[in-house]
Write an enzyme that holds these catalytic residues in place. Sequence first.
Site, PDB file in Angstrom:
ATOM      1  N   HIS A 145     -58.511  -8.327  12.349  1.00 14.42           N
ATOM      2  CA  HIS A 145     -58.882  -9.115  13.534  1.00 14.42           C
ATOM      3  C   HIS A 145     -58.707  -8.196  14.752  1.00 14.42           C
ATOM      4  O   HIS A 145     -57.857  -8.434  15.610  1.00 14.42           O
ATOM      5  CB  HIS A 145     -58.036 -10.386  13.620  1.00 14.42           C
ATOM      6  CG  HIS A 145     -58.594 -11.453  14.522  1.00 14.42           C
ATOM      7  ND1 HIS A 145     -58.835 -12.748  14.101  1.00 14.42           N
ATOM      8  CD2 HIS A 145     -58.942 -11.417  15.822  1.00 14.42           C
ATOM      9  CE1 HIS A 145     -59.309 -13.454  15.117  1.00 14.42           C
ATOM     10  NE2 HIS A 145     -59.378 -12.673  16.182  1.00 14.42           N
ATOM     11  N   GLU A 163     -65.264 -11.599  12.844  1.00 11.45           N
ATOM     12  CA  GLU A 163     -66.284 -11.382  13.873  1.00 11.45           C
ATOM     13  C   GLU A 163     -66.657  -9.915  14.098  1.00 11.45           C
ATOM     14  O   GLU A 163     -66.390  -9.355  15.181  1.00 11.45           O
ATOM     15  CB  GLU A 163     -65.840 -12.001  15.196  1.00 11.45           C
ATOM     16  CG  GLU A 163     -65.577 -13.484  15.119  1.00 11.45           C
ATOM     17  CD  GLU A 163     -65.043 -14.066  16.423  1.00 11.45           C
ATOM     18  OE1 GLU A 163     -64.612 -13.306  17.297  1.00 11.45           O
ATOM     19  OE2 GLU A 163     -65.060 -15.288  16.570  1.00 11.45           O
ATOM     20  N   ASN A 207     -67.389 -18.793  12.815  1.00  9.62           N
ATOM     21  CA  ASN A 207     -66.708 -19.226  14.035  1.00  9.62           C
ATOM     22  C   ASN A 207     -67.782 -19.759  14.951  1.00  9.62           C
ATOM     23  O   ASN A 207     -68.703 -19.021  15.325  1.00  9.62           O
ATOM     24  CB  ASN A 207     -65.992 -18.053  14.700  1.00  9.62           C
ATOM     25  CG  ASN A 207     -64.844 -17.547  13.847  1.00  9.62           C
ATOM     26  OD1 ASN A 207     -64.490 -18.157  12.832  1.00  9.62           O
ATOM     27  ND2 ASN A 207     -64.252 -16.439  14.250  1.00  9.62           N
ATOM     28  N   TYR A 218     -68.671 -21.531  18.519  1.00 13.51           N
ATOM     29  CA  TYR A 218     -68.207 -21.923  19.855  1.00 13.51           C
ATOM     30  C   TYR A 218     -69.331 -22.467  20.727  1.00 13.51           C
ATOM     31  O   TYR A 218     -69.094 -23.337  21.556  1.00 13.51           O
ATOM     32  CB  TYR A 218     -67.547 -20.733  20.559  1.00 13.51           C
ATOM     33  CG  TYR A 218     -66.194 -20.413  19.971  1.00 13.51           C
ATOM     34  CD1 TYR A 218     -65.062 -21.104  20.378  1.00 13.51           C
ATOM     35  CD2 TYR A 218     -66.053 -19.434  18.986  1.00 13.51           C
ATOM     36  CE1 TYR A 218     -63.821 -20.831  19.831  1.00 13.51           C
ATOM     37  CE2 TYR A 218     -64.805 -19.158  18.432  1.00 13.51           C
ATOM     38  CZ  TYR A 218     -63.693 -19.860  18.866  1.00 13.51           C
ATOM     39  OH  TYR A 218     -62.468 -19.591  18.319  1.00 13.51           O
ATOM     40  N   GLU A 228     -63.175 -20.897  12.764  1.00 12.64           N
ATOM     41  CA  GLU A 228     -62.731 -21.105  14.155  1.00 12.64           C
ATOM     42  C   GLU A 228     -63.700 -22.033  14.851  1.00 12.64           C
ATOM     43  O   GLU A 228     -64.913 -21.962  14.624  1.00 12.64           O
ATOM     44  CB  GLU A 228     -62.716 -19.798  14.963  1.00 12.64           C
ATOM     45  CG  GLU A 228     -61.588 -18.864  14.668  1.00 12.64           C
ATOM     46  CD  GLU A 228     -61.636 -17.593  15.515  1.00 12.64           C
ATOM     47  OE1 GLU A 228     -62.141 -17.628  16.656  1.00 12.64           O
ATOM     48  OE2 GLU A 228     -61.171 -16.562  14.997  1.00 12.64           O
TER      49      GLU A 228
END
Length: 446
Positions: free
Chosen positions: A121, A166, A292, A294, A350
């Site tokens: 990460h 990511e 993830n 968002y 996420e």
Amino acid sequence: MNFTGIPEDFIWGVATSAFQIEGATTEDGRGLSIWDTFCKTPGKIHQGHNAEMTCDHYHRYKEDIKLMKQLGIQSYRFSLAWPRIFPQGKGKLNQKGIDFYNSLIDELCKNDITPAITLYHWDLPQSLEDQGGWRNRETASIFLEYAKTCFAAFHDRVPMWITFNEPFCSAYLGHYHGCHAPGIQDMQATANTIHHINLAHGLTVQAFREKAYKGKIGITQMLIKHRPATRSEQDKKAAQRATDYSSSVFMDPLFGKGYPKEFLYSTPEVNLPVQKGDLDIISEKMDFLGINYYAETAMAYNQNDPEKPQGVESYYPKTEMDWPVVPAGLYRMLKWLDEKYSSPEIYITENGCALPDTLEADGESCHDPDRISYLREHFKMCKKAIADGIKLKGYFHWSIMDNFEWAYGYSKRFGLIYSDYKSLKRIPKDSFYFYREVIAGHEPLE
Ligand code: IFM
């Protein structure tokens, strides 16, 4: 009885990463990472913040696991700090790093919380950066050795492994925009990073298979499936091109489709450093895909520069990150993945929002109704996707607590728990209690 409409075996969890919560950056033999260096580079981090203490999870993990237990999650996704395990990235192992993660994993197991590990990460050991970092093909093989060490040490208690978090951010933010470590701005460096991370991922999945470990292995992608601003063919093409750039360049090779042609055509000045056999390695079959989610953006054709689609405004409210809140985009994304990549098993690794949270005068509570409605709307989309037959198996909220938000330092709060960075007190927000009701199965998500 479960009132949510989401299956009983769906996994509910929370996510964090080592650099953002651990602190103790100089303790017990940990080496430097590119983010330690970046934090020391003037002008890179909001108000010169750093992660030397952050939430001090390194010393307070037991208290944090107690809170996770109160929340009722089934799984906790966290990352291992590579420089804690190999301070120089390779060579001499730091036993104290292994010991810390053993204690963390044991404490989770004792509390019936399943550990889900992310191997990378973003905190690349600085000494590897000094040898070219992800621009250097060699880093992929060094990562493989690190990953093998972690598998051997923890596989007996860890059923879920994520190779990378990511790659988009490491590649584009770290090497094209330069707003993340290592702060490079160069498209060729970006292309090298994309390919070498993809390669490191594939090598790692192969190694996991060779040992026939019991758990599952996958990757976490921050995907943006852009939607066209209008129905025009030009806008559709613009959205497609932007999606190739941000997402398909990571996804297509993983699923045996090679690199998207549009990406290759639109960046003739760069070379993806693909060698013979690489694409087979990269497409080694994973067990699941982590995403993830968002935000989603609308894209339009750019008359001035047709190769560079432009984002356009829409009516959606925005979070403190200035990211539009588009729950339906999650559903569209899941549909797209299901159709384009032959129905992979998916986890949302996420999802969450930064809001201007403040503590009440009592210092014991924090009301965040907007986060509750954000969560409710995104959960409804999960439910809708599952009802359509999409293999969505779990959801990890970002994050359990407010933490170090990279270049934004401590100015953005994503947590279900409010972090008081002075006293290091953790104060559950209202959304913590809302999520607990969902996990317990009490909230009809309608
Ligand atoms: O904090 C980050 C995390 O490290 C990676 N995904 C996005 C989060 C919010 O920006």
